[in-house]
Design a protein around this motif. Structure first.
Motif, PDB file in Angstrom:
ATOM      1  N   GLY A  95      31.661  49.565  44.369  1.00 23.60           N
ATOM      2  CA  GLY A  95      32.405  48.823  45.384  1.00 23.60           C
ATOM      3  C   GLY A  95      31.818  47.461  45.675  1.00 23.60           C
ATOM      4  N   SER A  96      31.175  46.823  44.680  1.00 19.50           N
ATOM      5  CA  SER A  96      30.496  45.562  44.908  1.00 19.50           C
ATOM      6  C   SER A  96      31.425  44.381  44.678  1.00 19.50           C
ATOM      7  N   VAL A  97      30.871  43.176  44.910  1.00 17.06           N
ATOM      8  CA  VAL A  97      31.637  41.953  44.702  1.00 17.06           C
ATOM      9  C   VAL A  97      32.009  41.803  43.228  1.00 17.06           C
ATOM     10  N   PHE A  98      31.209  42.378  42.317  1.00 13.77           N
ATOM     11  CA  PHE A  98      31.542  42.289  40.894  1.00 13.77           C
ATOM     12  C   PHE A  98      32.830  43.050  40.601  1.00 13.77           C
ATOM     13  N   VAL A  99      33.051  44.168  41.286  1.00 13.65           N
ATOM     14  CA  VAL A  99      34.293  44.919  41.091  1.00 13.65           C
ATOM     15  C   VAL A  99      35.477  44.103  41.597  1.00 13.65           C
ATOM     16  N   LEU A 100      35.309  43.435  42.734  1.00 16.63           N
ATOM     17  CA  LEU A 100      36.382  42.585  43.247  1.00 16.63           C
ATOM     18  C   LEU A 100      36.675  41.446  42.274  1.00 16.63           C
ATOM     19  N   ALA A 101      35.634  40.882  41.663  1.00 17.01           N
ATOM     20  CA  ALA A 101      35.848  39.810  40.694  1.00 17.01           C
ATOM     21  C   ALA A 101      36.628  40.328  39.481  1.00 17.01           C
ATOM     22  N   LEU A 102      36.318  41.550  39.043  1.00 12.35           N
ATOM     23  CA  LEU A 102      37.077  42.146  37.944  1.00 12.35           C
ATOM     24  C   LEU A 102      38.522  42.409  38.356  1.00 12.35           C
ATOM     25  N   ALA A 103      38.715  42.882  39.593  1.00 14.94           N
ATOM     26  CA  ALA A 103      40.070  43.127  40.084  1.00 14.94           C
ATOM     27  C   ALA A 103      40.856  41.828  40.153  1.00 14.94           C
ATOM     28  N   GLN A 104      40.183  40.746  40.513  1.00  9.87           N
ATOM     29  CA  GLN A 104      40.852  39.440  40.540  1.00  9.87           C
ATOM     30  C   GLN A 104      41.361  39.068  39.155  1.00  9.87           C
ATOM     31  N   ARG A 105      40.536  39.283  38.138  1.00 13.59           N
ATOM     32  CA  ARG A 105      40.955  38.984  36.777  1.00 13.59           C
ATOM     33  C   ARG A 105      42.089  39.895  36.331  1.00 13.59           C
ATOM     34  N   ALA A 106      42.051  41.168  36.770  1.00 17.41           N
ATOM     35  CA  ALA A 106      43.110  42.110  36.401  1.00 17.41           C
ATOM     36  C   ALA A 106      44.450  41.664  36.979  1.00 17.41           C
ATOM     37  N   VAL A 132      44.596  37.145  47.210  1.00 18.34           N
ATOM     38  CA  VAL A 132      43.993  37.996  48.243  1.00 18.34           C
ATOM     39  C   VAL A 132      42.636  38.509  47.770  1.00 18.34           C
ATOM     40  N   VAL A 133      42.610  39.022  46.536  1.00 14.82           N
ATOM     41  CA  VAL A 133      41.357  39.547  46.001  1.00 14.82           C
ATOM     42  C   VAL A 133      40.347  38.422  45.814  1.00 14.82           C
ATOM     43  N   ARG A 134      40.827  37.218  45.439  1.00 17.13           N
ATOM     44  CA  ARG A 134      39.937  36.072  45.308  1.00 17.13           C
ATOM     45  C   ARG A 134      39.243  35.781  46.645  1.00 17.13           C
ATOM     46  N   GLY A 135      40.049  35.870  47.733  1.00 18.10           N
ATOM     47  CA  GLY A 135      39.476  35.639  49.057  1.00 18.10           C
ATOM     48  C   GLY A 135      38.443  36.685  49.439  1.00 18.10           C
ATOM     49  N   LEU A 136      38.742  37.957  49.140  1.00 18.59           N
ATOM     50  CA  LEU A 136      37.774  39.016  49.439  1.00 18.59           C
ATOM     51  C   LEU A 136      36.516  38.853  48.589  1.00 18.59           C
ATOM     52  N   ALA A 137      36.694  38.507  47.317  1.00 23.46           N
ATOM     53  CA  ALA A 137      35.530  38.315  46.452  1.00 23.46           C
ATOM     54  C   ALA A 137      34.703  37.124  46.920  1.00 23.46           C
ATOM     55  N   ALA A 138      35.388  36.079  47.436  1.00 20.93           N
ATOM     56  CA  ALA A 138      34.663  34.900  47.911  1.00 20.93           C
ATOM     57  C   ALA A 138      33.734  35.255  49.068  1.00 20.93           C
ATOM     58  N   ARG A 139      34.171  36.174  49.924  1.00 24.70           N
ATOM     59  CA  ARG A 139      33.293  36.605  51.017  1.00 24.70           C
ATOM     60  C   ARG A 139      32.015  37.218  50.469  1.00 24.70           C
ATOM     61  N   LEU A 332      30.957  37.434  38.388  1.00 26.65           N
ATOM     62  CA  LEU A 332      30.916  37.032  39.795  1.00 26.65           C
ATOM     63  C   LEU A 332      31.864  35.881  40.077  1.00 26.65           C
ATOM     64  N   SER A 333      31.995  34.969  39.128  1.00 24.36           N
ATOM     65  CA  SER A 333      32.843  33.801  39.346  1.00 24.36           C
ATOM     66  C   SER A 333      34.296  34.043  38.974  1.00 24.36           C
ATOM     67  N   GLY A 334      34.600  35.228  38.434  1.00 25.96           N
ATOM     68  CA  GLY A 334      35.966  35.515  38.027  1.00 25.96           C
ATOM     69  C   GLY A 334      36.330  34.910  36.680  1.00 25.96           C
ATOM     70  N   ALA A 335      35.325  34.393  35.953  1.00 23.65           N
ATOM     71  CA  ALA A 335      35.558  33.797  34.637  1.00 23.65           C
ATOM     72  C   ALA A 335      35.364  34.856  33.554  1.00 23.65           C
ATOM     73  N   PRO A 336      35.819  34.578  32.327  1.00 20.55           N
ATOM     74  CA  PRO A 336      35.637  35.552  31.241  1.00 20.55           C
ATOM     75  C   PRO A 336      34.150  35.825  31.000  1.00 20.55           C
ATOM     76  N   PRO A 337      33.685  37.051  31.191  1.00 22.73           N
ATOM     77  CA  PRO A 337      32.249  37.321  31.067  1.00 22.73           C
ATOM     78  C   PRO A 337      31.698  37.069  29.670  1.00 22.73           C
ATOM     79  N   LEU A 338      32.474  37.406  28.619  1.00 20.79           N
ATOM     80  CA  LEU A 338      31.988  37.201  27.255  1.00 20.79           C
ATOM     81  C   LEU A 338      31.793  35.718  26.971  1.00 20.79           C
ATOM     82  N   ARG A 339      32.730  34.902  27.408  1.00 22.01           N
ATOM     83  CA  ARG A 339      32.623  33.462  27.167  1.00 22.01           C
ATOM     84  C   ARG A 339      31.411  32.886  27.882  1.00 22.01           C
TER      85      ARG A 339
END
Length: 367
Positions: A95-106, A132-139, A332-339
């Motif tokens: 339930g961390s911010v990393f999960v929210l960042a992944l949800a944002q990408r999804a 919405v998820v971007r805002g939650l992840a930003a927190r 964390l930034s919502g960018a492609p992790p592999l890149r």
């Protein structure tokens, strides 16, 4: 129909087998996404929990849409796609911010814009869900940005600088014991330098804030100010209020029977010292983060490897660590992790390659 609006789902013709497969996959994905938001909500409280539950409810409406289209063709529940499954696993356990960042990408990958069987409202929902998820992840990003920045930058500095140092010295042809000693010296010197620099930086920032923070004793003068004077208004104006707003607020504060010092925004600002932390804490963190990265290139030499074998093993270990830290930044930034991981790897290997070539050119012999 409104000009430019997309038509609703086409249900007049019998759906093809491909349509049914696609709808069933959408149904499975929507169910899984709703479960992700409900799982994330269990790790939150207050407003964030309410927002996540509202997102789950919206995904439930999308689920109902595909269920209606499928009717008795829904069949047995399908598995959601792999990304959604991974997201659900992480949401249930972290339930961390990393999960929210992944949800944002999804949410950003929603196919509904290009699918005529999804309504325009559903496509719009998914676009808004991303925000919405971007805002939650930003927190969450704001809450851990300082610590995360120190961890990533410190570890990467240690990885890149000490790998470059070790490869450069090793390429010069000196004895393995010299390479090991150089690597350990680089680890200690770099970690101490990072710690000292962070200590000075944080102490300086705290001192600057202290110089700008209103004197708490100034509030004791409020009850004795001349009601017809403008001293308090000048304080408000100095802190950014316009003349009329400052005069009105000063009159409001001074017009109270006993002026409440705590309510005077010019005399009580948000204390940022807690967010910055202490100089000693920052120094210790930077020391440890740098050392944790700098020790990796030295490990092969510590276990007795020599020559080209040690160089290759050190490079592989550091490369894996660079990929991991770069991917973490991407998540964390919502960018492609592999890149992001590959970019980090290219930067680190580029710096190490330069020093290795210099070692070959200027050294006493090949590895």
């Amino acid at each position: 129909m409104t000009p430019g609006a997309r038509p609703g789902p086409q249900t007049s013709a019998a759906p093809t087998a491909a349509d049914v497969r696609r709808w069933r996959q959408y149904l499975a994905d929507e169910r899984a996404e709703a479960a992700v938001y409900r799982d994330l909500a269990t790790h939150r409280s207050g407003e964030e929990r309410e927002i996540l539950l509202a997102l789950a409810e919206a995904e439930g409406r999308h689920e109902a849409h595909w269920q209606t289209l499928l009717g008795d063709r829904a069949g047995r529940p399908r598995r959601p796609d792999v990304r959604t499954q991974v997201l659900g696993f992480l949401a249930r356990r972290f339930g961390s911010v990393f999960v929210l960042a992944l949800a944002q990408r999804a949410e950003a990958r929603s196919p509904y814009d290009a699918d005529d069987d999804a309504t325009a409202a559903m496509a719009a929902d998914e676009r808004i869900h991303e925000e919405v998820v971007r805002g939650l992840a930003a927190r969450g990003r704001n809450r851990l940005s300082g610590t995360f920045r120190a961890a990533v930058f410190g570890a990467n500095d240690g990885l890149v600088s000490n790998l470059s140092l070790v490869l450069g010295v090793s390429a010069s042809g000196v004895a393995t014991s010299v390479v090991l000693l150089t690597g350990l010296a680089g680890l200690l010197a770099g970690a101490l330098s990072m710690g000292a620099g962070e200590y000075v930086s944080v102490r300086s920032q705290r001192e600057l804030l202290e110089a700008s923070t209103p004197d708490p004793q100034a509030g004791t003068a409020l009850p004795h100010l001349d009601l017809d004077g403008n001293e308090l208004a000048l304080v408000y104006r100095a802190r950014g209020m316009g003349p009329e707003e400052a005069e009105a607020h000063a009159a409001e504060v001074l017009g109270r029977p006993v002026p409440d010092v705590a309510d005077a925004p010019a005399l009580a600002e948000v204390d940022e010292h807690e967010a910055i932390g202490t100089g000693l804490g920052a120094a210790l963190s930077s020391f440890c983060f740098f050392a944790s990265g700098a020790v990796i290139p030295v490990l092969p030499y510590l276990v007795g490897l020599t020559g080209l074998t040690a160089v290759v093993v050190a490079s592989v270990l550091v490369g894996a660590a660079l990929l991991a830290t770069g991917a973490a930044v991407g998540l964390l930034s919502g960018a492609p992790p592999l890149r992001r991981g590959l970019r980090q790897l290219a930067i680190g290997y580029g710096a190490a390659a330069v020093t290795y070539l210099l070692g070959l050119l200027l050294g006493t012999g090949a590895v």
